[in-house]
Each structure stands twice: as structure tokens, then as C-alpha cells.
Design an enzyme around this catalytic site. Structure first.
Site, PDB file in Angstrom:
ATOM      1  CD  GLU A  23      -2.858  -1.210   2.369  1.00 65.51           C
ATOM      2  OE1 GLU A  23      -4.049  -1.517   2.230  1.00 65.51           O
ATOM      3  OE2 GLU A  23      -2.328  -0.991   3.487  1.00 65.51           O
ATOM      4  N   GLY A  44     -12.727  -2.838   1.883  1.00 68.32           N
ATOM      5  CA  GLY A  44     -13.801  -3.681   1.372  1.00 68.32           C
ATOM      6  C   GLY A  44     -15.055  -2.854   1.183  1.00 68.32           C
ATOM      7  CB  VAL A  51     -15.730  -7.762   7.083  1.00 68.99           C
ATOM      8  CG1 VAL A  51     -17.219  -8.083   7.010  1.00 68.99           C
ATOM      9  CG2 VAL A  51     -15.419  -6.930   8.324  1.00 68.99           C
ATOM     10  CG  MET A  81      -8.750  -4.937   8.949  1.00 68.56           C
ATOM     11  SD  MET A  81      -7.839  -6.504   8.703  1.00 68.56           S
ATOM     12  CE  MET A  81      -7.325  -6.870  10.381  1.00 68.56           C
ATOM     13  CD  GLU A  82      -4.962  -1.226   8.648  1.00 70.13           C
ATOM     14  OE1 GLU A  82      -4.713  -2.433   8.818  1.00 70.13           O
ATOM     15  OE2 GLU A  82      -5.511  -0.767   7.610  1.00 70.13           O
ATOM     16  CG  ASP A 124     -12.591  -7.179  -0.237  1.00 58.87           C
ATOM     17  OD1 ASP A 124     -13.477  -7.337   0.611  1.00 58.87           O
ATOM     18  OD2 ASP A 124     -11.498  -6.631   0.012  1.00 58.87           O
TER      19      ASP A 124
END
Length: 231
Positions: free
Chosen positions: A12, A78, A153, A174-175, A198
Site C-alpha cells: 500500500e 472492502g 470481514v 482495519m486501521e 473486494d
């Protein structure tokens, strides 16, 4: 002016790191900091590691030691908004924890004790992201709520839980909420600009791992455009 840029994974931040000049590297507490310039703008690029604790540690060091004027969180996410497809961009208006629950004490779902229920992205940085988007031909983006948790998820049950409690959510990752909460406590403006790797409820021939480099490319291009507009 100094810009802090945060990504969790090497994939990333790699494109941004390659574009840096006069770069200096510092490793601390499991995080990697690259300080230098991108297109003439002074930046500190942080590869924090995955998850909320890693992100909070890295962001705290970034804000305390490097003192950026603003923070951009980049990377993958996501998609939850039905209009999103792989490669689309999401821009945060607000960020919330989706895995925090102290509702037994009167707080909202996702709200931590002593903290606001939502961490609001900076209006000027949101508008900057919108202006950058206008310069990217054909790039689709959605602006809204991004939710964060220490889980990838991927189950229908967890997706349903998030939709039930955060019906306006456009994306999960997640951050971001840890970064946002840290910025809130340091009083530093932030915005999250990520690309979709996704999408919930949509089948794709590509896996998360396969699409991650393309998501990183889209989100990095947004950051490049934003930095150009800051000059």
C-alpha cells in the site's frame, strides 16, 4: 507544510515510497517511517502494520515526532455501498469502530468510552480529495462512513451485523478508526482515501491478494493528485 501519509502494508505504500526524493528511513516500534519529498511537498510516509493497535502506535509516533500538519490514510478497503466496484475510491466523511461495544454503559455501538461516536474527517481535506478525483478520468468514488475493526470481514454474519448497526457504511477496513481517533486526540486533521479491493455481496474472479496491487495503485494516484493540489 508537512503531510503525513499512512498505509498498513508494504504493497500500500510502495508506489508512494518509489516517488519520494531525499528519503530517510527510520524503523521504530515495528513501524517504518520514510521522510522526504513527493513532487516538492514534504511528506512522512508511514508503513504502520496491519490492525488498529499497529496503526495507533504508528500514528502516535508520526504525530508526536514528525508533527505533520495533516494525515492522509491510504490503501485498500472492502466495499459495502452497492454502487462500488473493484478499483473504485472511497473518501471518508466520518470513521467509526465497528468492533467496539460498550453499549451496556449507554454508549452508541462502535463508540469507545470517553470518545465521540464518530471521528469526522476534515472538510478541507475531503474537498481536496474531491478536486483530485476530478482530475482522474473515469475514476468512480463514493464519500461516506468508513468502519474499522480488527477482522477481515468475509462472513455473511459479520456483514449483516455491520449493516444493522451502521446502515450508512460504504466501506470497511482495519486501521482507519485508530488513525482517526489518534488524530482527534492530537487535534490533527485527517481524511481516509482508499481503493476498493473486494466488495460485499458481489462475486469477483479476482481475490483480495490479486487485486491489492491495483487498489494500491488507485489509492496512490489519489494521494499524488492531492499532493499536487497542495503545492
Amino acid at each position: 507544510m508537512k503531510v503525513g501519509i499512512i498505509g498498513a502494508m508494504q504493497q500500500e505504500v510502495a508506489i508512494l515510497k518509489e516517488a519520494m526524493t531525499n528519503a530517510q528511513t527510520v524503523n521504530k516500534a515495528g513501524c517504518t517511517f520514510y521522510s522526504g519529498q513527493i513532487n516538492g511537498v514534504e511528506v512522512v510516509l508511514l508503513q504502520s502494520g496491519i490492525g488498529k493497535v499497529a496503526a495507533a502506535i504508528g500514528t502516535t509516533i508520526l504525530l508526536d515526532e514528525y508533527q505533520p500538519d495533516m494525515v492522509l490514510n491510504t490503501g485498500s478497503a472492502g466495499g459495502f455501498d452497492s454502487s462500488l466496484n473493484l478499483g473504485d475510491v472511497v473518501i471518508s466523511t466520518e470513521v467509526r469502530h465497528h468492533d467496539a461495544d460498550v453499549t451496556a454503559f449507554g454508549y452508541e455501538m462502535g463508540q469507545m468510552a470517553g470518545q465521540p461516536a464518530a471521528f469526522l474527517a476534515d472538510e478541507k481535506l475531503m474537498n481536496l480529495a474531491e478536486k483530485a478525483l476530478e482530475q482522474m478520468d473515469g475514476q468512480h468514488a463514493v464519500r461516506g462512513l468508513i468502519c474499522t475493526g480488527d477482522a477481515f470481514v468475509c462472513t455473511a454474519e459479520r456483514q449483516a451485523f455491520i449493516r444493522q448497526h451502521f446502515p450508512s457504511v460504504i466501506a470497511v477496513e482495519m486501521e482507519a478508526s485508530a488513525i482517526a481517533q489518534t488524530c482527534h486526540q492530537f487535534k490533527v486533521p485527517f481524511v481516509v482515501v482508499r481503493a476498493i479491493s473486494d466488495v460485499a455481496d458481489k462475486e469477483s474472479p479476482m481475490s483480495f491478494e490479486e487485486f491489492l496491487p491495483l487498489a494500491a495503485k488507485s489509492s496512490s494516484e489519489m494521494v499524488f493528485k492531492m499532493l499536487e493540489l497542495l503545492k
